[in-house]
Design a protein around this motif. Structure first.
Motif, PDB file in Angstrom:
ATOM      1  N   LEU A  56      -6.069  -3.798 -13.851  1.00 40.90           N
ATOM      2  CA  LEU A  56      -6.331  -3.600 -12.427  1.00 40.90           C
ATOM      3  C   LEU A  56      -5.156  -2.874 -11.793  1.00 40.90           C
ATOM      4  O   LEU A  56      -4.011  -3.300 -11.923  1.00 40.90           O
ATOM      5  CB  LEU A  56      -6.500  -4.979 -11.764  1.00 40.90           C
ATOM      6  N   VAL A  57      -5.427  -1.754 -11.117  1.00 42.46           N
ATOM      7  CA  VAL A  57      -4.369  -1.041 -10.390  1.00 42.46           C
ATOM      8  C   VAL A  57      -4.919  -0.556  -9.058  1.00 42.46           C
ATOM      9  O   VAL A  57      -6.132  -0.426  -8.870  1.00 42.46           O
ATOM     10  CB  VAL A  57      -3.803   0.183 -11.167  1.00 42.46           C
ATOM     11  N   TYR A 128      -5.880 -17.149  -5.697  1.00 44.40           N
ATOM     12  CA  TYR A 128      -4.560 -16.583  -5.981  1.00 44.40           C
ATOM     13  C   TYR A 128      -4.692 -15.152  -6.500  1.00 44.40           C
ATOM     14  O   TYR A 128      -3.958 -14.254  -6.107  1.00 44.40           O
ATOM     15  CB  TYR A 128      -3.816 -17.448  -7.001  1.00 44.40           C
ATOM     16  N   GLY A 132      -4.256  -9.816  -3.389  1.00 45.57           N
ATOM     17  CA  GLY A 132      -4.044  -8.416  -3.041  1.00 45.57           C
ATOM     18  C   GLY A 132      -5.310  -7.698  -2.592  1.00 45.57           C
ATOM     19  O   GLY A 132      -5.353  -6.473  -2.567  1.00 45.57           O
TER      20      GLY A 132
ATOM     21  N   GLY B  93       5.641 -13.340 -12.123  1.00 41.41           N
ATOM     22  CA  GLY B  93       4.219 -13.593 -11.899  1.00 41.41           C
ATOM     23  C   GLY B  93       3.852 -13.833 -10.450  1.00 41.41           C
ATOM     24  O   GLY B  93       2.671 -14.003 -10.136  1.00 41.41           O
ATOM     25  N   ARG B  94       4.859 -13.862  -9.565  1.00 39.07           N
ATOM     26  CA  ARG B  94       4.580 -14.056  -8.137  1.00 39.07           C
ATOM     27  C   ARG B  94       4.984 -12.848  -7.293  1.00 39.07           C
ATOM     28  O   ARG B  94       4.940 -12.907  -6.071  1.00 39.07           O
ATOM     29  CB  ARG B  94       5.305 -15.318  -7.648  1.00 39.07           C
ATOM     30  N   GLY B  96       4.340  -9.532  -5.441  1.00 39.35           N
ATOM     31  CA  GLY B  96       3.201  -8.758  -4.932  1.00 39.35           C
ATOM     32  C   GLY B  96       1.872  -9.421  -5.236  1.00 39.35           C
ATOM     33  O   GLY B  96       1.634 -10.560  -4.871  1.00 39.35           O
ATOM     34  N   ASP B  97       0.997  -8.710  -5.911  1.00 40.43           N
ATOM     35  CA  ASP B  97      -0.320  -9.212  -6.282  1.00 40.43           C
ATOM     36  C   ASP B  97      -0.638  -8.671  -7.676  1.00 40.43           C
ATOM     37  O   ASP B  97       0.139  -7.881  -8.223  1.00 40.43           O
ATOM     38  CB  ASP B  97      -1.360  -8.779  -5.234  1.00 40.43           C
ATOM     39  N   PRO B  98      -1.772  -9.076  -8.271  1.00 41.73           N
ATOM     40  CA  PRO B  98      -2.016  -8.681  -9.672  1.00 41.73           C
ATOM     41  C   PRO B  98      -1.973  -7.169  -9.922  1.00 41.73           C
ATOM     42  O   PRO B  98      -1.437  -6.727 -10.952  1.00 41.73           O
ATOM     43  CB  PRO B  98      -3.413  -9.244  -9.953  1.00 41.73           C
ATOM     44  N   ALA B  99      -2.521  -6.382  -9.012  1.00 48.22           N
ATOM     45  CA  ALA B  99      -2.537  -4.928  -9.227  1.00 48.22           C
ATOM     46  C   ALA B  99      -1.122  -4.357  -9.159  1.00 48.22           C
ATOM     47  O   ALA B  99      -0.753  -3.473  -9.947  1.00 48.22           O
ATOM     48  CB  ALA B  99      -3.442  -4.251  -8.198  1.00 48.22           C
ATOM     49  N   VAL B 100      -0.317  -4.859  -8.250  1.00 49.32           N
ATOM     50  CA  VAL B 100       1.084  -4.432  -8.152  1.00 49.32           C
ATOM     51  C   VAL B 100       1.834  -4.809  -9.424  1.00 49.32           C
ATOM     52  O   VAL B 100       2.620  -4.017  -9.960  1.00 49.32           O
ATOM     53  CB  VAL B 100       1.747  -5.058  -6.904  1.00 49.32           C
ATOM     54  N   ARG B 101       1.564  -6.013  -9.930  1.00 52.07           N
ATOM     55  CA  ARG B 101       2.284  -6.477 -11.124  1.00 52.07           C
ATOM     56  C   ARG B 101       1.915  -5.673 -12.370  1.00 52.07           C
ATOM     57  O   ARG B 101       2.674  -5.648 -13.336  1.00 52.07           O
ATOM     58  CB  ARG B 101       2.017  -7.970 -11.357  1.00 52.07           C
ATOM     59  N   ASN B 102       0.767  -5.034 -12.362  1.00 51.56           N
ATOM     60  CA  ASN B 102       0.380  -4.198 -13.503  1.00 51.56           C
ATOM     61  C   ASN B 102       1.074  -2.841 -13.509  1.00 51.56           C
ATOM     62  O   ASN B 102       0.995  -2.108 -14.494  1.00 51.56           O
ATOM     63  CB  ASN B 102      -1.137  -3.974 -13.510  1.00 51.56           C
ATOM     64  N   ARG B 103       1.709  -2.476 -12.396  1.00 50.74           N
ATOM     65  CA  ARG B 103       2.393  -1.177 -12.329  1.00 50.74           C
ATOM     66  C   ARG B 103       3.894  -1.309 -12.091  1.00 50.74           C
ATOM     67  O   ARG B 103       4.681  -0.576 -12.675  1.00 50.74           O
ATOM     68  CB  ARG B 103       1.792  -0.310 -11.194  1.00 50.74           C
TER      69      ARG B 103
END
Lengths: 161, 263
Positions: A56-57, A128, A132, B93-94, B96-103
């Protein structure tokens, strides 16, 4: 200009882009895939979420040239082959997980990414993970229900609403 | 955005060569730099994207030191550091959010040194060493104020080395709109002492709270922090919280971090 080749929703596509062309601009303006939305323009809202090589990006926070050779999945790639709604999409419809619908493409892409890594998430994990993805209509309860339903779990047991 | 060229080197060597041009700027995961470019707050002639450099992406233990490649995303650290250094994995793991953490990457976060970012607290609190192609920089020397670091022009963070403490915890009081830290504290207890690093609070960026470190070294309990105070002078004051509020939160969040480290 640089030639970029990406596989979008299983189909190889190629386009000339500038260095500053964002992935979302390539998708929407270069390839006509306008299901991916631009909401906030500040990389916070998640309306532009897509999957790049399975991750996911935010497509507004990645340059098109950085995706050269990548596999990209957008909301247009989430339906079944026969054109009917995919599992996550159908759950959003069944549980009314949207009102205006603007955030929905990003919500569906985020939900699909979550369920790939965590097929049976708890309600708290769903909330959670969707941190985003901003929705200004629903209050999120029906979105959470939709994701729980898409995971095959019992929706009435979910505390939301 | 202003127009720029973008280069995609495949090795650190190629990246360093590309950055030798004074107009060039390194692009990590772009989760800060791309929004900045979009607001026309930066105008690099050339961007050198580091995301295609495979040799910068790893998490591995060597002896009692956790080594993380500068191009490693937050998501990868959250996943792969969990068995070795849970407090650091939890921090990653905390973000930003999941998409931010992937980049977003550890090297990009440290090089940017945002005063509210998470990784500067993790690195300073762990007494980490920042490695570049040219040298090794202790965390105490690396962070030099608001968005300022010891990095020279064109210097890339290739690795970050974390000594693994006996106990640690990153406690973050989140600013809900941006998901940055309003105030966050990394506490780490080593055999030789305790380190307390605070982010989000000071106008000068991440800092060590020496008074709390001394007290916690003598008695590693939340109670010893209770009597300590931080001056509001020099703290960030904005619409999200006054300087006095942030100064107060430093104590509260430090206590919670110690509780978490003991749990």
């Amino acid at each position: 200009m640089t030639r970029v080749t990406i596989t979008v929703n299983g189909r190889e596509r190629s386009a000339e882009v500038e260095g500053r062309t964002l992935l979302v601009e390539l998708l929407r303006e270069g390839l006509g895939l306008t299901g991916t939305h631009v909401g906030c323009d500040t990389s916070q809202c998640g309306a532009c979420d897509v999957h790049v090589d399975g991750l996911l990006v935010k497509s507004c926070a990645m340059f098109a040239v950085e995706c050269d050779g990548a596999e990209v999945t957008t909301i247009e790639g989430m339906a079944n082959a026969d054109g009917t709604l995919g599992r996550v999409q159908q759950a959003f419809q069944n549980h009314h997980g949207l009102q205006c619908g603007f955030c929905t493409p990003g919500m569906v892409m985020a939900a699909a990414a979550l369920l790939k890594d965590n097929p049976q998430p708890s309600e708290a994990e769903v909330r959670y993970y969707l941190d985003g993805n901003i929705c200004r209509c629903t209050g999120y309860h029906n979105i959470v229900k939709a994701v729980m339903a898409a995971s095959g779990q019992d929706v009435p047991a979910c505390a939301a609403g | 955005m202003y127009a720029f060229d973008i280069k995609r080197p495949r090795s650190v060597e190629e990246a360093v060569a590309a950055l030798a041009d004074g107009e060039a700027q390194a692009l990590g995961g772009g989760q800060t730099l791309i929004p900045t470019l979009r607001q026309r707050l930066a105008d690099p002639g050339t961007l050198v994207s580091l995301s295609g450099i495979a040799e910068l992406k790893y998490v591995r233990m060597e002896g009692d030191v956790l080594r993380i490649g500068g191009g490693t995303t937050h998501a990868q650290v959250a996943r792969e550091a969990a068995a070795h250094y849970p407090a650091l994995a939890s921090l990653a793991g905390r973000i930003g959010d999941p998409a931010v953490r992937n980049r977003g990457t550890i090297g990009g976060s440290l090089a940017n040194n945002d005063p509210s970012a998470c990784y500067p607290a993790g690195a300073l609190g762990s007494n980490a060493t920042v490695v570049t192609g040219a040298r090794e920089i202790a965390a105490d020397d690396f962070f030099q104020g608001l968005f300022e670091t010891a990095l020279d022009e064109g210097e890339i963070v290739t690795e970050v080395r974390f000594p693994v403490p006996e106990a640690a915890r990153y406690e973050k009081f989140i600013q809900p709109a941006s998901r940055f830290a309003l105030v966050a504290v990394f506490v780490a207890r080593f055999a030789g002492g305790v380190r307390v690093a605070v982010t989000g609070a000071s106008e000068s960026g991440v800092f060590r709270w020496a008074e709390a470190e001394a007290a916690l070294a003598a008695d590693f309990t939340p109670e010893v922090v209770r009597g300590l105070t931080v001056q509001a002078e020099g703290m960030i004051g904005d619409l999200h919280g006054s300087a006095e509020y942030r100064a107060h939160l430093v104590g509260v969040i430090t206590r919670r971090a110690v509780e978490g480290a003991l749990a």
